[in-house]
Design a protein around this motif. Structure first.
Motif, mmCIF file in Angstrom:
data_model
loop_
_atom_site.group_PDB
_atom_site.id
_atom_site.type_symbol
_atom_site.label_atom_id
_atom_site.label_comp_id
_atom_site.label_asym_id
_atom_site.label_seq_id
_atom_site.Cartn_x
_atom_site.Cartn_y
_atom_site.Cartn_z
ATOM 1 N N CYS A 101 49.442 89.456 47.984
ATOM 2 C CA CYS A 101 50.378 89.053 46.950
ATOM 3 C C CYS A 101 50.598 87.553 47.092
ATOM 4 C CB CYS A 101 51.696 89.818 47.055
ATOM 5 S SG CYS A 101 52.551 89.610 48.624
ATOM 6 N N GLY A 102 51.268 86.973 46.106
ATOM 7 C CA GLY A 102 51.414 85.523 46.104
ATOM 8 C C GLY A 102 50.216 84.877 45.433
ATOM 9 N N LEU A 103 50.468 83.895 44.607
ATOM 10 C CA LEU A 103 49.393 83.224 43.871
ATOM 11 C C LEU A 103 48.839 82.037 44.647
ATOM 12 C CD1 LEU A 103 50.945 83.396 40.289
ATOM 13 C CD2 LEU A 103 49.297 84.953 41.361
ATOM 14 N N TYR A 104 48.790 82.198 45.953
ATOM 15 C CA TYR A 104 48.258 81.154 46.825
ATOM 16 C C TYR A 104 46.757 81.372 47.026
ATOM 17 C CZ TYR A 104 53.275 80.999 47.636
ATOM 18 O OH TYR A 104 54.637 80.951 47.459
ATOM 19 N N GLU A 105 46.087 80.324 47.504
ATOM 20 C CA GLU A 105 44.627 80.355 47.613
ATOM 21 C C GLU A 105 44.090 81.537 48.424
ATOM 22 O OE1 GLU A 105 42.282 77.704 46.067
ATOM 23 O OE2 GLU A 105 44.109 78.198 44.957
ATOM 24 N N PRO A 106 44.695 81.932 49.547
ATOM 25 C CA PRO A 106 44.126 83.059 50.298
ATOM 26 C C PRO A 106 43.976 84.335 49.478
ATOM 27 C CG PRO A 106 45.728 81.912 51.650
ATOM 28 C CD PRO A 106 45.844 81.329 50.262
ATOM 29 N N THR A 107 44.817 84.505 48.454
ATOM 30 C CA THR A 107 44.770 85.731 47.659
ATOM 31 C C THR A 107 44.026 85.575 46.348
ATOM 32 O OG1 THR A 107 46.797 86.607 48.646
ATOM 33 C CG2 THR A 107 46.202 87.471 46.501
ATOM 34 N N VAL A 108 44.110 84.425 45.702
ATOM 35 C CA VAL A 108 43.508 84.305 44.372
ATOM 36 C C VAL A 108 42.109 83.688 44.386
ATOM 37 C CG1 VAL A 108 45.727 84.263 43.198
ATOM 38 C CG2 VAL A 108 44.669 82.091 43.886
ATOM 39 N N HIS A 109 41.717 83.021 45.479
ATOM 40 C CA HIS A 109 40.363 82.466 45.591
ATOM 41 C C HIS A 109 39.461 83.552 46.163
ATOM 42 C CE1 HIS A 109 37.445 79.494 47.738
ATOM 43 N NE2 HIS A 109 36.966 79.885 46.564
ATOM 44 N N VAL A 110 38.475 83.976 45.377
ATOM 45 C CA VAL A 110 37.662 85.137 45.749
ATOM 46 C C VAL A 110 36.175 84.780 45.734
ATOM 47 C CG1 VAL A 110 39.353 86.802 44.917
ATOM 48 C CG2 VAL A 110 37.578 85.950 43.345
ATOM 49 N N PRO A 111 35.374 85.525 46.470
ATOM 50 C CA PRO A 111 33.927 85.304 46.402
ATOM 51 C C PRO A 111 33.319 85.919 45.148
ATOM 52 C CG PRO A 111 34.425 87.092 47.928
ATOM 53 C CD PRO A 111 35.740 86.538 47.477
ATOM 54 N N VAL A 112 32.369 85.226 44.569
ATOM 55 C CA VAL A 112 31.512 85.749 43.500
ATOM 56 C C VAL A 112 30.094 85.279 43.801
ATOM 57 C CG1 VAL A 112 30.915 85.659 41.054
ATOM 58 C CG2 VAL A 112 33.318 85.894 41.728
ATOM 59 N N ILE A 113 29.175 86.228 43.915
ATOM 60 C CA ILE A 113 27.779 85.938 44.273
ATOM 61 C C ILE A 113 26.883 86.792 43.382
ATOM 62 C CG2 ILE A 113 26.039 86.082 46.104
ATOM 63 C CD1 ILE A 113 28.385 85.829 48.132
ATOM 64 N N THR A 128 40.826 74.925 33.705
ATOM 65 C CA THR A 128 42.120 75.443 34.128
ATOM 66 C C THR A 128 42.045 76.954 34.278
ATOM 67 O OG1 THR A 128 43.261 73.682 32.924
ATOM 68 C CG2 THR A 128 44.572 75.595 33.550
ATOM 69 N N ILE A 129 42.648 77.467 35.334
ATOM 70 C CA ILE A 129 42.781 78.903 35.551
ATOM 71 C C ILE A 129 44.262 79.249 35.469
ATOM 72 C CG2 ILE A 129 42.467 80.815 37.166
ATOM 73 C CD1 ILE A 129 39.803 79.832 36.304
ATOM 74 N N TYR A 130 44.572 80.298 34.707
ATOM 75 C CA TYR A 130 45.948 80.792 34.646
ATOM 76 C C TYR A 130 46.052 82.046 35.516
ATOM 77 C CZ TYR A 130 46.424 77.496 30.854
ATOM 78 O OH TYR A 130 46.443 76.330 30.113
ATOM 79 N N LEU A 131 47.112 82.130 36.299
ATOM 80 C CA LEU A 131 47.253 83.160 37.321
ATOM 81 C C LEU A 131 48.480 84.023 37.052
ATOM 82 C CD1 LEU A 131 46.676 80.715 40.310
ATOM 83 C CD2 LEU A 131 44.961 82.288 39.362
ATOM 84 N N SER A 132 48.427 85.283 37.496
ATOM 85 C CA SER A 132 49.535 86.194 37.239
ATOM 86 C C SER A 132 49.585 87.288 38.286
ATOM 87 C CB SER A 132 49.378 86.823 35.848
ATOM 88 O OG SER A 132 50.337 87.836 35.631
ATOM 89 N N GLU A 133 50.806 87.720 38.639
ATOM 90 C CA GLU A 133 51.008 88.889 39.495
ATOM 91 C C GLU A 133 52.312 89.566 39.103
ATOM 92 O OE1 GLU A 133 52.054 88.292 43.629
ATOM 93 O OE2 GLU A 133 52.720 86.258 43.217
ATOM 94 N N CYS A 134 52.331 90.894 39.269
ATOM 95 C CA CYS A 134 53.553 91.648 38.975
ATOM 96 C C CYS A 134 53.500 92.974 39.727
ATOM 97 C CB CYS A 134 53.704 91.872 37.476
ATOM 98 S SG CYS A 134 55.303 92.577 37.007
ATOM 99 N N ALA A 135 53.566 92.884 41.052
ATOM 100 C CA ALA A 135 53.560 94.078 41.881
ATOM 101 C C ALA A 135 54.590 93.918 43.001
ATOM 102 C CB ALA A 135 52.165 94.340 42.448
ATOM 103 N N TRP A 136 54.260 93.121 44.019
ATOM 104 C CA TRP A 136 55.238 92.764 45.040
ATOM 105 C C TRP A 136 56.210 91.718 44.510
ATOM 106 C CZ3 TRP A 136 56.248 95.231 49.382
ATOM 107 C CH2 TRP A 136 55.243 95.963 50.033
ATOM 108 N N GLN A 137 55.674 90.782 43.752
ATOM 109 C CA GLN A 137 56.445 89.698 43.158
ATOM 110 C C GLN A 137 56.047 89.599 41.690
ATOM 111 O OE1 GLN A 137 56.383 86.162 46.248
ATOM 112 N NE2 GLN A 137 54.340 87.033 46.143
ATOM 113 N N ALA A 138 56.859 88.916 40.907
ATOM 114 C CA ALA A 138 56.494 88.600 39.529
ATOM 115 C C ALA A 138 56.414 87.090 39.419
ATOM 116 C CB ALA A 138 57.514 89.158 38.542
ATOM 117 N N ALA A 139 55.219 86.599 39.121
ATOM 118 C CA ALA A 139 55.024 85.155 39.066
ATOM 119 C C ALA A 139 53.823 84.843 38.180
ATOM 120 C CB ALA A 139 54.803 84.583 40.462
#
Length: 474
Positions: free
Chosen positions: A266-278, A346-357
């Motif tokens: 959770c959290g829109l920080y890099e550890p959670t929103v930056h993902v691998p794509v190969i 630009t990337i727009y980010l969203s979460e609504c589970a543990w937090q809403a942001a």
């Protein structure tokens, strides 16, 4: 033509050696990337699992589909929304999946000739089981044009890798249960503790060293990497490796104590929103390409549809695979072929589970607006200079209000444009149900005879354990 789409649940990009990590967590993933293309800055626009995968299979972000939360009974995806397996099946592909997302929402089973539910007696799923179910299917359909979706959960909590994988990542002679090590205390006395006690901590044991949990996560990735090698070796054995477009992505990453988040996503920080794509497609994708620009998961659907149109395989009506309307995703092919650095600025980010942001991330800055912090303590606005502060440790929202205001205005304008007068699904979730994971914690607390308000004021592990044990003995 053969397409295998692989979801690597909870796989954090920066924990892979191919993305610069110093430990050898992913030798086979690295080899796949060397034979294909790696996207250095790929993002999950919506987190966590339910919303991320919905975006992958529709090519649309949550503001377009209305699916912004995880585990909510308010969420519904109309059957009129075009869905990748449906599209491919209608064009003539044999479609299959080894997956258990159907346990979350029914729409994840749409469009498959063969949906193999991998759910078992445990909440987590071993990648070995995924391979045991996938390999016979591949043998049966190797002579057909097929689309196969595989969902590996190994990097997800609870981290329970085979013991033989751990020593490579945990310092020899170090004791994970050393009573003098207090590094786990912030996690054990966190507001989210009642949930993780049952789903994680009790399963691993009374660990006192946070470094041990990090090592378990690395070991899970290394174990997953071996399962992917098994799958790849099987493709070679069947003689279809060179004919297969292989697409691997993380649905979201994982925070490993950063920002007061302990082994969760959770959290829109890099550890959670930056993902691998190969991606790898021998003969069609030149090896060794690394794409530096911003891309997002919703880009995968138009990329796959364009791949089929380019290939025009026998027996497949590729003309039926025009891009659906209102896509948020854009084809990755210009970036794959070196004609572009990414798909957007630009990337727009969203979460609504543990937090809403919600958040916005451009080439340099990230802005986050938090509407409900759930079990966390968050400022309403956060601004990070990712060039100078890649670990997001210095919130510049007060120091640089000009930048924060401009990004917040851009974010709000984007949300308003996407909604186009429709109700905001995040607002509806918060007003009608609240945060899904806060409700889970409240239910656990109620079972222990405790209240959310009292627990939030004093999240003491010993206090909860005594209360829960007392209820069990009555």
């Amino acid at each position: 033509m053969k397409i295998i789409l692989v979801s690597l649940d909870t796989l954090r990009a920066s924990r892979l050696s191919g993305y610069g990590y110093g430990k050898r967590t992913s030798p086979h993933l690295d080899a796949i990337a060397r034979d294909g293309v790696l996207f250095e800055r790929a993002y999950a626009a919506d987190i966590p699992t339910e919303v991320a995968h919905t975006g992958v299979f529709t090519g649309k972000i949550g503001l377009t589909t209305g699916v912004v939360s995880h585990g909510s009974d308010l969420t519904h995806l109309p059957k009129s929304v075009e869905w990748l397996p449906n599209l491919l099946r209608a064009a003539g592909f044999t479609t299959g999946a080894v997956d258990n997302l159907y346990q979350l929402k029914e729409w994840f089973a749409r469009g498959y000739n063969h949906y193999i539910n991998s759910v078992g007696g445990n909440r987590w799923i071993d990648g070995k089981k995924i391979n045991e179910l996938a390999m016979p299917w591949l043998e049966q359909h190797k002579d057909e044009s097929f689309f196969l979706f595989l969902h590996y959960w190994d990097a997800h909590t609870p981290y329970l890798p085979p013991a033989s994988y751990v020593p490579e990542f945990y310092e020899a002679g170090r004791d994970p249960y050393d009573p003098s090590n207090a590094s786990m205390e912030p996690a054990y006395n966190h507001t989210a503790y009642p949930f993780f006690k049952h789903h994680h901590y009790d399963l691993v044991g009374n660990v006192t060293d946070t470094a041990y949990y990090d090592a378990l996560y690395d070991a899970e990735i290394r174990y997953l990497d071996d399962r992917l090698k098994e799958l790849d070796d099987h493709l070679a054995k069947l003689g279809i490796r060179e004919d297969t477009l292989l697409v691997l992505f993380g649905d979201h990453g994982e925070s490993l104590t950063e920002h007061d988040i302990y082994w969760d996503h959770c959290g829109l920080y890099e550890p959670t929103v930056h993902v691998p794509v190969i991606l790898r497609w021998p003969g069609r994708i030149a090896p060794g390409r690394r794409v530096p620009g911003l891309v997002q998961q919703a880009d995968l659907l138009p990329t796959l549809l364009e791949a089929v149109r380019r290939e025009s395989p026998a027996g497949i009506d590729a003309a039926r695979l025009a891009d659906p309307e209102d896509l948020d995703g854009r084809s990755l092919w210009p970036a794959i072929e070196g004609r572009a650095e990414g798909t957007r600025e630009t990337i727009y980010l969203s979460e609504c589970a543990w937090q809403a942001a919600r958040g916005i991330r451009n080439d340099r800055y990230k802005f986050i607006a938090t509407y409900d912090a759930g079990p966390f303590r968050r400022p309403p606005r956060e601004l990070y200079d990712l060039q100078e502060d890649p670990h997001e440790t210095a919130n510049l929202a007060d120091a640089r209000p000009d930048i924060a205001d401009a990004l917040e205005s851009q974010l709000n304008a984007f949300v308003a444009k996407k909604l186009a007068g429709r109700p905001d699904p995040m607002t509806e979730q918060l007003e009608r149900r609240g945060l899904p994971f806060r409700r889970r914690i409240e239910q656990i607390l109620n079972g222990a005879g405790m209240t959310w308000d009292a627990w939030r004021r004093n999240p003491d592990r010993a206090l909860f354990d005594r209360a829960a044990a007392g209820k069990q003995h009555r």
